[in-house]
Write a protein that holds these residues in place. Structure first.
Motif, mmCIF file in Angstrom:
data_model
loop_
_atom_site.group_PDB
_atom_site.id
_atom_site.type_symbol
_atom_site.label_atom_id
_atom_site.label_comp_id
_atom_site.label_asym_id
_atom_site.label_seq_id
_atom_site.Cartn_x
_atom_site.Cartn_y
_atom_site.Cartn_z
ATOM 1 N N ALA A 286 23.337 51.027 13.567
ATOM 2 C CA ALA A 286 24.251 51.324 14.672
ATOM 3 C C ALA A 286 23.640 50.815 15.968
ATOM 4 C CB ALA A 286 24.506 52.819 14.756
ATOM 5 N N ARG B 269 31.406 46.273 15.849
ATOM 6 C CA ARG B 269 31.362 46.866 14.507
ATOM 7 C C ARG B 269 30.928 45.831 13.472
ATOM 8 N NH1 ARG B 269 36.137 49.476 16.291
ATOM 9 N NH2 ARG B 269 37.411 47.907 15.219
ATOM 10 N N SER B 270 31.427 44.619 13.607
ATOM 11 C CA SER B 270 31.051 43.554 12.676
ATOM 12 C C SER B 270 29.558 43.252 12.762
ATOM 13 C CB SER B 270 31.863 42.290 12.986
ATOM 14 O OG SER B 270 31.476 41.220 12.160
ATOM 15 N N GLU C 77 27.248 45.387 13.735
ATOM 16 C CA GLU C 77 26.530 46.535 13.161
ATOM 17 C C GLU C 77 26.509 46.452 11.640
ATOM 18 O OE1 GLU C 77 27.231 49.990 16.557
ATOM 19 O OE2 GLU C 77 28.812 49.621 15.084
ATOM 20 N N ARG C 78 27.630 46.059 11.032
ATOM 21 C CA ARG C 78 27.656 45.896 9.574
ATOM 22 C C ARG C 78 26.716 44.780 9.141
ATOM 23 N NH1 ARG C 78 33.243 46.619 10.378
ATOM 24 N NH2 ARG C 78 33.569 44.351 10.254
ATOM 25 N N GLN C 79 26.685 43.715 9.901
ATOM 26 C CA GLN C 79 25.840 42.574 9.548
ATOM 27 C C GLN C 79 24.365 42.943 9.592
ATOM 28 O OE1 GLN C 79 26.244 39.257 12.246
ATOM 29 N NE2 GLN C 79 25.549 37.774 10.723
ATOM 30 N N ARG D 188 22.690 35.551 8.581
ATOM 31 C CA ARG D 188 22.047 36.854 8.752
ATOM 32 C C ARG D 188 21.911 37.271 10.216
ATOM 33 N NH1 ARG D 188 18.323 34.231 5.470
ATOM 34 N NH2 ARG D 188 16.644 34.508 6.992
ATOM 35 N N GLY E 273 23.189 46.146 9.670
ATOM 36 C CA GLY E 273 22.917 47.370 8.911
ATOM 37 C C GLY E 273 22.415 48.515 9.757
ATOM 38 N N SER F 162 35.780 45.415 17.718
ATOM 39 C CA SER F 162 35.704 44.824 16.386
ATOM 40 C C SER F 162 34.456 43.961 16.237
ATOM 41 C CB SER F 162 36.962 43.985 16.130
ATOM 42 O OG SER F 162 36.870 43.326 14.892
ATOM 43 N N ARG F 163 34.117 43.236 17.285
ATOM 44 C CA ARG F 163 32.937 42.374 17.218
ATOM 45 C C ARG F 163 31.654 43.200 17.126
ATOM 46 N NH1 ARG F 163 32.627 37.161 21.028
ATOM 47 N NH2 ARG F 163 34.389 36.683 19.653
#
Length: 327
Positions: free
Chosen positions: A83, A74-75, A77-79, A36, A81, A71-72
């Motif tokens: 921006a 963005r990854s 941010e997805r992790q 997480r 949740g 890419s890192r």
């Protein structure tokens, strides 16, 4: 009013779902924190973006490409949740959430740096000394050369050598008094792992004036077993090998605690002895001792490096072990 079995089960399921934060049936339990929380590399990248104001400059500082850095981010941010970074032609700016995450990231990275410094201090303390325990033949005739070579690789490592018989070596390893050991016996002592580093041969020797020095026929095993010999003490690898090969020994003529002492007694003419070939080069070449041929008995043995089971040597102990492979 009674409650049916079906109603009771449904009630328990509902209460369980509420206690678990509303997790639906069949959903896995929450993953560990490592799944997480972003990894340290991602957090360091975010800190670099905050400090430099540019994703490109942050990527160059960390030695990665700009696409990999994007890419890192963005990854991450997805992790999480949310921006973290607003990107524009003028540069990269942290969002409000990004600024807050950056503050947390700074504490995590500082804690990781402290952890790394502490681990390095432990490694430095480990590498500052090496305690070696070795049975007598190896201690006297092999280890000096290995330790000289090790000093060339690790000049700042202080080395102590504890010499004794194979039983004493095992005890020192198992009680934590030594980091690496070397033994000459038939088998590996209980509680230790090992690696064979060389092989050795035992030789029957006497002073030139002894009757065996002039015999023409090889000595037979039963005669050797029945003869009182100058022997190492019980527990020594040399004695273990000899006793096993002959199926028992006569009462010792003299019992001594070092190879050097056994050689000196044999040279003086006190009686025959059985010693490592490694220890006899000078005495045989100068004819102070004579080798007696032996028939029908195999006196070859393995020399082993040993360490506590499950604790493969590290640091200076690993380096010393690698040096022994040239034997």
């Amino acid at each position: 009013m009674g409650v049916s079995a079906e109603e009771s089960t449904d009630g328990r399921a509902a209460r369980s779902g509420a206690a678990g934060g509303g997790r639906g049936a069949g959903e896995p339990a929450a993953a560990g924190i490592a799944h997480r929380v972003p990894d340290l590399g991602a957090l360091e990248l975010l800190l670099a973006v905050a400090r430099l104001g540019s994703l490109g400059r942050a990527a160059r500082e960390l030695g990665i490409t700009q696409p990999a850095a994007s890419s890192r981010i963005r990854s991450m941010e997805r992790q999480l949740g949310v921006a973290l970074v607003d990107r524009s032609p003028r540069g990269s700016r942290l969002t409000d959430a990004g600024a807050l995450v950056t503050d947390w990231a700074r504490r995590v990275v500082e804690a990781a740096e402290a952890f790394d410094a502490g681990a390095q201090a432990l490694r430095d303390r480990r590498d500052s000394r090496l305690r070696v325990a070795a049975s007598m033949t190896i201690a006297e005739y092999l280890l000096p050369g290995w330790l000289i070579a090790l000093r060339g690789q690790r000049p700042d490592t202080a080395v102590s050598l504890l010499a004794g018989n194979s039983t004493a070596v095992a005890e020192r390893l198992l009680t934590g008094e030594a980091d690496l050991g070397f033994v000459e016996g038939l088998s590996v002592p209980a509680g230790l792992d090992s690696a064979v580093i060389a092989h050795d041969r035992l030789i029957v020797v006497t002073a030139p004036g002894h009757p065996w020095a002039r015999r023409r026929a090889p000595l037979e095993g039963p005669e050797l077993a029945a003869t009182p010999l100058i022997l190492r003490e019980e527990g020594s690898g040399t004695r273990q090998v000899l006793d096993a090969a002959l199926g028992g020994l006569a009462r010792p003529l003299i019992e001594l605690s070092s190879t050097t002492a056994v050689k000196a007694a044999a040279v003086s003419g006190a009686g025959p002895a059985v010693l490592s070939e490694l220890a006899l080069g000078e005495e045989l070449s100068t004819h102070r001792l004579v080798s007696v041929p032996l028939s029908g008995v195999e006196l070859r043995r393995a020399l082993r490096a040993v360490w506590p089971t499950g604790h493969r040597p590290t640091g200076p102990a690993r380096d010393l072990l690698s040096l022994t492979r040239g034997v």
